[in-house]
Design a protein around this motif. Structure first.
Motif, mmCIF file in Angstrom:
data_model
loop_
_atom_site.group_PDB
_atom_site.id
_atom_site.type_symbol
_atom_site.label_atom_id
_atom_site.label_comp_id
_atom_site.label_asym_id
_atom_site.label_seq_id
_atom_site.Cartn_x
_atom_site.Cartn_y
_atom_site.Cartn_z
ATOM 1 N N SER A 117 0.804 -1.185 0.000
ATOM 2 C CA SER A 117 0.000 0.000 0.000
ATOM 3 C C SER A 117 0.843 1.242 0.000
ATOM 4 O O SER A 117 2.031 1.205 -0.061
ATOM 5 N N PRO A 289 0.071 2.031 1.761
ATOM 6 C CA PRO A 289 -0.973 1.763 2.753
ATOM 7 C C PRO A 289 -1.474 0.332 2.742
ATOM 8 O O PRO A 289 -1.798 -0.220 3.790
ATOM 9 N N SER A 641 -4.313 1.760 -1.817
ATOM 10 C CA SER A 641 -4.813 1.334 -0.518
ATOM 11 C C SER A 641 -5.542 0.005 -0.695
ATOM 12 O O SER A 641 -5.653 -0.530 -1.806
#
Length: 818
Positions: A117, A289, A641
């Motif tokens: 991420s 993330p 993400s």
């Protein structure tokens, strides 16, 4: 000068930690130092004694505000004006205005067991510098370099197989001529520089008799180090060069207007246009993330994953998915060889690569993966060499943390040059600086790794300028001992400003050989605004340009090591895991922040930005580049993400390229600010390793003698260095290994017959590596600043810096915290 609201107070200490072991010492009882921000049984995060969630990163800009006694600073953000500042505002006026699981792809189908991420780099907003007369613009013209002599023989078409084969043999011989070790030297060398015509490439025979392409230009086919192939795209006349039988050849050129690696880069004339490779070898939650979210979501993780320390702890518990090897999966996929090709294709000529001290070693109990990231930094050197890109190596994380922020490896207190372990941690850090300098100063590497940021973002205002400068001077000496003073060999030594006004660095070690200042200006961490990005078109010019120019005159060479397109703190984990943001009024790091709007709809929905909005961001980026002059954007890539999207778009250069809000040619920035009196170089000779380099007055060196006399504690008076734990040079220095080259032509790897260097440039550098003194006590390196030093410090009454006898056993004792 524009007025600004006071900053919220900086939480100096976080206390909730069981100290780790040091040097095989027995476990210590719980202490008062910060470590894991675990949640309670209801899943709610614990907070510290200031109400800050234990998963929150300390916003970097707060450090300066705390030590400014609330007074506005010329380095405060100009973003509070919501628009461009008028020319001449301020008390001085301004003359300046006269398929990667970590990458940018969608979530794979089927989902992979381990993904990455994006992490945020939360730099201080007070890095925005004040208005001062600007005397320099980026100079487009540079010293002319002699065109390199081509070594390719013209291949005549249609003369028959015999003639073609004869010509190929001629090419092979020509490519072999001049490929000597001195291709890695800093001097210009036309013999080793290849410039094939567009779309063409040169070749060389491999030991097996195969013909392998070793150089090419736009449209040529590149064989990557993993054996795959791709098309080299570079519209700017760059050339790649890689011969596995001559892996230290520096013939590559990033763009036609930049010197090849075997030619001299003239600092102050040639322009640094670079990007950071943030989140790669030092992970950060906002840049990667999904990596953090994935580990957090697994049942084996019962605490909040907020930094690399806790990430490694979570991975260690997650044996079903590979344990700590998951971090190497990230190293292997987040940045690849093609990224370096794309960076050159974007018109960029430098990369800044953050690494942590754990690339060298870790001590027992330190939760980092040792040495593995170094092997990937070696890959970065190979890739940069192949595509003609120079490297600024940035020591981003020091033992004990130099700033207490998540990107130092561990969120919490800072313990370098500060607190009871401040000297001991600084001694370790100086050793690591020395070890790195010895490696990168070798002729095999010094023309690629040309700049060394010795410490990223130390808390200078808390440490104190005199103490920080003493440390910097010792680090400078370590680097110059490795590389040689006045010879032009070895890297520029880069000093981060420590969040201290640039004007205060004027006159720091005048005559220092190849020294430069590093500053990180950001607009996004102070007063928030709903004003559109179009109103910021000239803000970088008035905020940064004049002070950068003044520093070039008063200190010398200065580079903006980090900046971004963000003007608000919107973005996933931009302020740290679970800390919210100021713009929406959810920031938990201190202060009162009214809700101004919705980050997603107002700032982050880049998929629906209009062409006008994209053009405004591009204008802002161009103004930033022109004002900063020599720069590294933070950062090249931000990953998805867990939602499968990028949630911090203002921080990704590559995303801006793909979507049209970053310039495809950064030279477009020249003149964006309308500057009329540019700095036209060159720098003084001593700044670039010329005549007189390294000649420093004795009065200067005596004032900067190491170690410093006093080390500060939070909330208490400074303490004499002599009462603090410290080490002695009793050990054997670690030597960093060179690369192992893989073959891309189907034959055995040639490493055994190639000299990759010993890892230690200066054989006269024979001092021992710092280690504990027998009979003396040591605290956890991450203990925090409010704990008192051990008493008695040494049971044998020996001074901390006294060298032990050869019969001493270098054992250590951790004194339990009160």
């Amino acid at each position: 000068m524009a007025s600004h609201p006071p900053y919220e107070p900086l939480p100096l200490t976080h206390e909730d930690h069981v100290p780790t072991q040091l040097y095989n010492s027995p476990p210590s009882p719980p202490s008062s130092s910060f470590h894991l921000p675990t949640g309670d049984h209801d899943g709610m995060p614990y907070t510290d004694d200031m109400g800050i969630p234990m998963g929150a990163a300390q916003p970097r800009f707060l450090g300066r505000a705390l030590y400014d006694n609330g007074a506005p600073s010329v380095r405060d953000s100009y973003a509070s004006s919501h628009a461009t500042l008028p020319a001449g505002s301020g008390d001085r006026g301004s003359e300046y205005t006269t398929d990667s699981v970590y990458g940018l792809n969608d979530a794979p189908t089927p989902p992979r067991a381990y993904t990455d991420s994006t992490t945020y780099h939360d730099e201080p907003g007070f890095f925005v510098h004040g208005e001062q007369p600007r005397r320099r613009d980026e100079k487009r013209a540079r010293a002319a370099y002699a065109s390199p002599r081509s070594r390719r023989k013209p291949i005549l078409i249609g003369l028959g197989v015999v003639v073609v084969l004869a010509i190929i043999v001629g090419v092979v011989v020509a490519l072999t001529v001049g490929k000597k070790k001195d291709s890695s030297s800093g001097s210009s060398s036309s013999d080793n520089t290849a410039e094939p015509t567009s779309g063409s490439s040169s070749s060389s025979s491999s030991p097996s008799g195969k013909v392998a392409l070793v150089t090419g230009s736009d449209g040529s086919t590149v064989t990557a180090d993993d054996g795959s192939t791709f098309t080299y795209v570079n519209p700017f006349g760059g050339t790649w060069y890689w011969d596995e039988n001559d892996p230290f050849n520096n013939g590559a050129r990033s763009q036609s207007w930049n010197p090849a690696l075997n030619e001299t880069f003239n600092y102050g004339v040639d322009t640094i246009r670079g990007v950071n490779l943030g989140g790669w070898l030092v992970t950060e939650p906002f840049i990667v993330p999904n990596l953090y979210q994935t580990l957090q979501s697994r049942s084996t993780t019962t605490f909040t994953v907020i930094d690399e320390w806790t990430l490694m702890e979570a991975m260690g518990n997650d044996t079903a998915n590979g344990g700590v090897s998951q971090l190497e999966d990230h190293y292997n996929t987040f940045i690849t060889e093609q990224d370096f090709m794309q960076i050159a294709a974007a018109g960029l000529n430098f990369v800044r690569i953050p690494i942590g001290y754990w690339a060298i070693e870790v001590l027992e109990g330190e939760m980092f993966l040792p040495k593995t990231s170094w092997t990937y930094f070696l890959k970065a050197i190979q890739w940069a060499r192949k595509y003609g890109i120079r490297i600024n190596l940035d020591l981003h994380a020091l033992p004990g943390s130099q700033n207490g922020w998540n990107h130092s490896g561990r969120l919490g207190s800072y313990n370098v040059l500060y607190g009871p372990m401040g000297i001991a941690n600084a001694q370790r850090s100086l050793d690591y600086i020395r070890i790195i300098a010895e490696f990168i100063s070798q002729p095999e590497y010094r023309d690629v790794v040309v700049m060394f940021g010795i410490t990223n973002e130390p808390q200078g205002n808390a440490i104190g300028l005199p103490v920080l400068q003493t440390y910097y001077y010792q680090a400078y000496q370590n680097v110059r001992l490795a590389s040689g003073i006045g010879e032009g060999n070895g890297p520029l030594v880069s000093f981060h400003d420590g969040f201290i006004d640039l004007a205060d660095w004027a006159g720091f070690i005048p005559g220092a050989d190849r020294a430069t200042l590093d500053t990180h200006p950001y607009l996004c961490f102070t007063t928030q605004s709903t004003a559109p990005i179009s109103t910021y078109s000239n803000t970088p010019c008035t905020a940064w340009g004049a002070e950068m120019n003044n520093t070039m005159a008063d200190f010398g060479f200065i580079v903006a090591g980090e900046f971004s397109n963000a003007v608000t703190d919107c973005g996933l984990y931009v302020n740290g895991v679970g800390q919210g943001d100021r713009y929406e009024g959810t920031y938990t790091g201190g202060g009162t922040w009214p809700a101004l709007g919705n980050c997603t709809t107002d700032w982050l929905d880049y998929q629906n930005w209009s062409n006008s909005t994209k053009n405004s961001y591009k204008t802002f980026a161009l103004a930033s580049m022109d004002a900063l002059q020599n720069w590294f954007f933070w950062t090249w890539k931000v990953g998805n993400s867990s939602a499968g999207i990028i949630e911090a778009p203002h921080w990704s250069y590559s995303l801006g390229l793909e979507n049209g809000w970053m310039p495809t040619d950064p030279r477009e920035s020249v003149g964006q600010c309308g500057n009329i009196s540019p700095f036209d170089g060159p720098l003084s000779a001593w700044q670039t390793g010329g005549a007189g380099a390294g000649t420093i007055a004795a009065s200067v060196t005596s004032a900067l003698a190491w170690p410093p006399g006093l080390i500060s504690f939070a909330g208490s008076a400074s303490s004499a260095q002599s009462v603090l734990p410290s080490f002695t040079p009793s050990g054997t220095p670690v030597t960093l290994p060179g690369p192992t080259f893989a073959s891309t032509s189907g034959v055995a790897a040639p490493t055994a017959s190639i000299d990759v260097g010993s890892g230690w440039q200066n054989t006269q550098d024979t001092a021992g590596m710092m280690g504990p003194i027998a009979g003396c006590s040591y605290l956890d390196p991450w203990i925090g600043s409010t704990v008192s030093p051990p008493a008695p410090l040494c049971t044998n009454a020996r001074r901390a810096l006294e060298a032990p006898s050869t019969t001493d056993a270098a054992t250590s004792l951790i004194t339990p915290a009160p």
